[in-house]
Design an enzyme around this catalytic site. Structure first.
Site, PDB file in Angstrom:
ATOM      1  N   GLU A  15      -9.336  -2.496   7.144  1.00 63.84           N
ATOM      2  CA  GLU A  15      -8.054  -2.167   6.508  1.00 63.84           C
ATOM      3  C   GLU A  15      -6.897  -2.240   7.510  1.00 63.84           C
ATOM      4  OE1 GLU A  15      -8.557   1.127   3.330  1.00 63.84           O
ATOM      5  OE2 GLU A  15     -10.163   1.401   4.782  1.00 63.84           O
ATOM      6  N   TYR A 211      -3.769  -4.751  -3.646  1.00 64.59           N
ATOM      7  CA  TYR A 211      -2.703  -5.150  -2.717  1.00 64.59           C
ATOM      8  C   TYR A 211      -1.962  -6.430  -3.059  1.00 64.59           C
ATOM      9  CZ  TYR A 211      -5.089  -1.601  -0.014  1.00 64.59           C
ATOM     10  OH  TYR A 211      -5.658  -0.430   0.381  1.00 64.59           O
ATOM     11  N   ASP A 253     -10.069   9.498  -6.020  1.00 63.86           N
ATOM     12  CA  ASP A 253     -10.228   8.408  -6.990  1.00 63.86           C
ATOM     13  C   ASP A 253     -11.260   8.779  -8.053  1.00 63.86           C
ATOM     14  OD1 ASP A 253      -8.592   7.204  -5.162  1.00 63.86           O
ATOM     15  OD2 ASP A 253     -10.081   5.778  -4.403  1.00 63.86           O
ATOM     16  N   GLY A 271      -2.810   5.360   1.657  1.00 64.74           N
ATOM     17  CA  GLY A 271      -1.750   4.396   1.989  1.00 64.74           C
ATOM     18  C   GLY A 271      -0.375   5.028   1.845  1.00 64.74           C
TER      19      GLY A 271
HETATM   20  N1  LIG Z   1     -19.442   3.969  -9.944  1.00 63.15           N
HETATM   21  C1  LIG Z   1     -18.416   3.195 -10.245  1.00 63.15           C
HETATM   22  N2  LIG Z   1     -18.214   2.803 -11.534  1.00 63.15           N
HETATM   23  C2  LIG Z   1     -17.184   1.985 -11.842  1.00 63.15           C
HETATM   24  N3  LIG Z   1     -16.301   1.504 -10.949  1.00 63.15           N
HETATM   25  C3  LIG Z   1     -16.455   1.862  -9.657  1.00 63.15           C
HETATM   26  C4  LIG Z   1     -17.513   2.721  -9.243  1.00 63.15           C
HETATM   27  N4  LIG Z   1     -17.422   2.882  -7.912  1.00 63.15           N
HETATM   28  C5  LIG Z   1     -16.349   2.152  -7.508  1.00 63.15           C
HETATM   29  N5  LIG Z   1     -15.756   1.542  -8.550  1.00 63.15           N
HETATM   30  C6  LIG Z   1     -14.577   0.677  -8.489  1.00 63.15           C
HETATM   31  O1  LIG Z   1     -14.377   0.250  -7.144  1.00 63.15           O
HETATM   32  C7  LIG Z   1     -13.152   0.810  -6.613  1.00 63.15           C
HETATM   33  C8  LIG Z   1     -13.378   1.212  -5.161  1.00 63.15           C
HETATM   34  O2  LIG Z   1     -14.406   2.171  -5.067  1.00 63.15           O
HETATM   35  P1  LIG Z   1     -14.293   3.478  -4.186  1.00 63.15           P
HETATM   36  O3  LIG Z   1     -15.553   4.234  -4.343  1.00 63.15           O
HETATM   37  O4  LIG Z   1     -13.028   4.209  -4.490  1.00 63.15           O
HETATM   38  O5  LIG Z   1     -14.261   2.873  -2.695  1.00 63.15           O
HETATM   39  P2  LIG Z   1     -13.051   2.502  -1.695  1.00 63.15           P
HETATM   40  O6  LIG Z   1     -13.210   3.479  -0.576  1.00 63.15           O
HETATM   41  O7  LIG Z   1     -13.329   1.116  -1.262  1.00 63.15           O
HETATM   42  O8  LIG Z   1     -11.759   2.673  -2.429  1.00 63.15           O
HETATM   43  C9  LIG Z   1     -12.836   1.982  -7.528  1.00 63.15           C
HETATM   44  O9  LIG Z   1     -11.464   2.275  -7.513  1.00 63.15           O
HETATM   45  C10 LIG Z   1     -13.338   1.469  -8.888  1.00 63.15           C
HETATM   46  O10 LIG Z   1     -12.430   0.566  -9.467  1.00 63.15           O
HETATM   47 MG   LIG Z   2     -11.153   4.304  -3.538  1.00 60.42          MG
END
Ligand SMILES: Nc1ncnc2c1ncn2[C@@H]1O[C@H](COP(=O)(O)OP(=O)(O)O)[C@@H](O)[C@H]1O
Ligand SMILES: [Mg+2]
Length: 304
Positions: A15, A211, A253, A271
């Site tokens: 990142e 982004y 999130d 961010g």
């Molecule tokens: N279990 C899940 N079910 C559905 N979508 C997911 C799931 N885990 C991650 N995502 C999708 O991937 C994105 C990034 O996952 P996240 O766990 O927040 O990791 P990062 O640290 O990369 O943001 C989430 O904002 C969502 O859109």
């Molecule tokens: Mg996330």
């Protein structure tokens, strides 16, 4: 005379570019307000830069590995200069998606079911295990990245190929896929700042959706949710922030499906560009980018 602020940005994580952007925008805002600014990489020159510049506060604008996971915080502790956002332990817990998940589960914060997968221990019947414990599709992700780097939605058909491409992580998380809405909540110290909904045009809220403005993810604020549901998700984010021991601003999130929220993760270094989500949530609450950054600086000097 206004204070000297050293902004830490860049770094070696995936990142890096986002962090440089956060650093530049924070620097621009602070310069405008009369602060004396130095931007530094967290590299071998950091100690020299700190000793020469003698900042009153260090603004940590790093994201991801070595910036958000307790490593740089450990280094900063030795200078006895206040630094922004969470400390060593909260940062390392929050960055580890498995450790933080275990804490969420223990504290009854709903989060998607998961299994951990180690590449060195061959699980020949992985598909069977997934079928039994999670069901397809699933989401595979590294335990400690951000910005959706290496996050994939997998079916029975493509999971082997995707896992093959992730071998360098050694261990990853496989989660049940939660459809539905994407909601994120900002906490600012003791304040439940607010929530925003993201409607990606892409398959999910991946790196491009986050982004690349051409990907046209819609940001919805205020969120169309009944008050009790909005309160519920804000309380979940607040509880996660507190039990992990976070400081300053965090962004949690969530997925929202069939009237239930699922906490995916809590981010201790959200961010901070003018187009980032926390500044957008703050603006909606009448807190300008300037005041948000000023608050973060002031908070750095307070004990938790
Ligand atoms: N279990 C899940 N079910 C559905 N979508 C997911 C799931 N885990 C991650 N995502 C999708 O991937 C994105 C990034 O996952 P996240 O766990 O927040 O990791 P990062 O640290 O990369 O943001 C989430 O904002 C969502 O859109
Ligand atoms: Mg996330």
């Amino acid at each position: 005379m206004k204070k000297k602020i050293l902004i830490l940005s860049g770094g070696i994580s995936k990142e890096r570019l986002i962090s440089l952007d956060t650093g530049l925008q924070v620097a621009k805002e602070l310069k405008k307000n009369g602060y004396k600014i130095k931007i530094s990489e967290p590299d071998n020159n950091l100690e020299k830069n700190i000793k020469k510049f003698k900042p009153a506060i260090i603004f940590n604008a790093l994201h991801g590995q070595f910036g958000e996971d307790g490593y740089i915080q450990t280094i900063l502790e030795q200078f006895k200069i206040p630094y922004t956002h969470s400390g060593v332990i909260a940062s390392s817990i929050a960055m580890d998606k498995e450790v933080s998940k275990k804490i969420f589960i223990k504290n009854k914060i709903n989060t998607p079911k998961y299994i951990k997968y180690s590449f060195d221990k061959k699980k020949l019947d992985l598909i069977k295990i997934i079928d039994k414990k999670l069901k397809f599709p699933v989401v595979v992700k590294p335990l400690n990245e951000g910005s959706s780097v290496s996050v994939y939605i997998c079916t029975k058909k493509n999971i082997s190929r995707i896992l093959n491409s992730m071998k360098n992580y050694k261990q990853i998380m496989i989660e049940e896929f939660i459809g539905g809405r994407e909601i994120q909540v900002a906490i600012m110290g003791n304040k439940k700042l607010g929530a925003i909904e993201l409607k990606p045009k892409r398959k999910f809220y991946d790196y491009q959706a986050k982004y690349n403005t051409n990907a046209k993810t819609q940001h919805l604020i205020p969120i169309d949710l009944p008050k009790n549901k909005l309160d519920q998700v804000m309380n979940m984010a607040f509880k996660a922030h507190k039990i992990i021991g976070c400081k300053g601003v965090t962004r949690s999130d969530f997925k929202f499906l069939k009237n239930k929220f699922y906490l995916l993760e809590i981010n201790t270094q959200p961010g901070m560009t003018k187009l980032s989500l926390v500044p957008e949530i703050a603006a909606h609450q009448g807190i300008s980018f300037k005041n948000l950054i000023e608050w973060i600086l002031k908070d750095a000097s307070t004990k938790k």
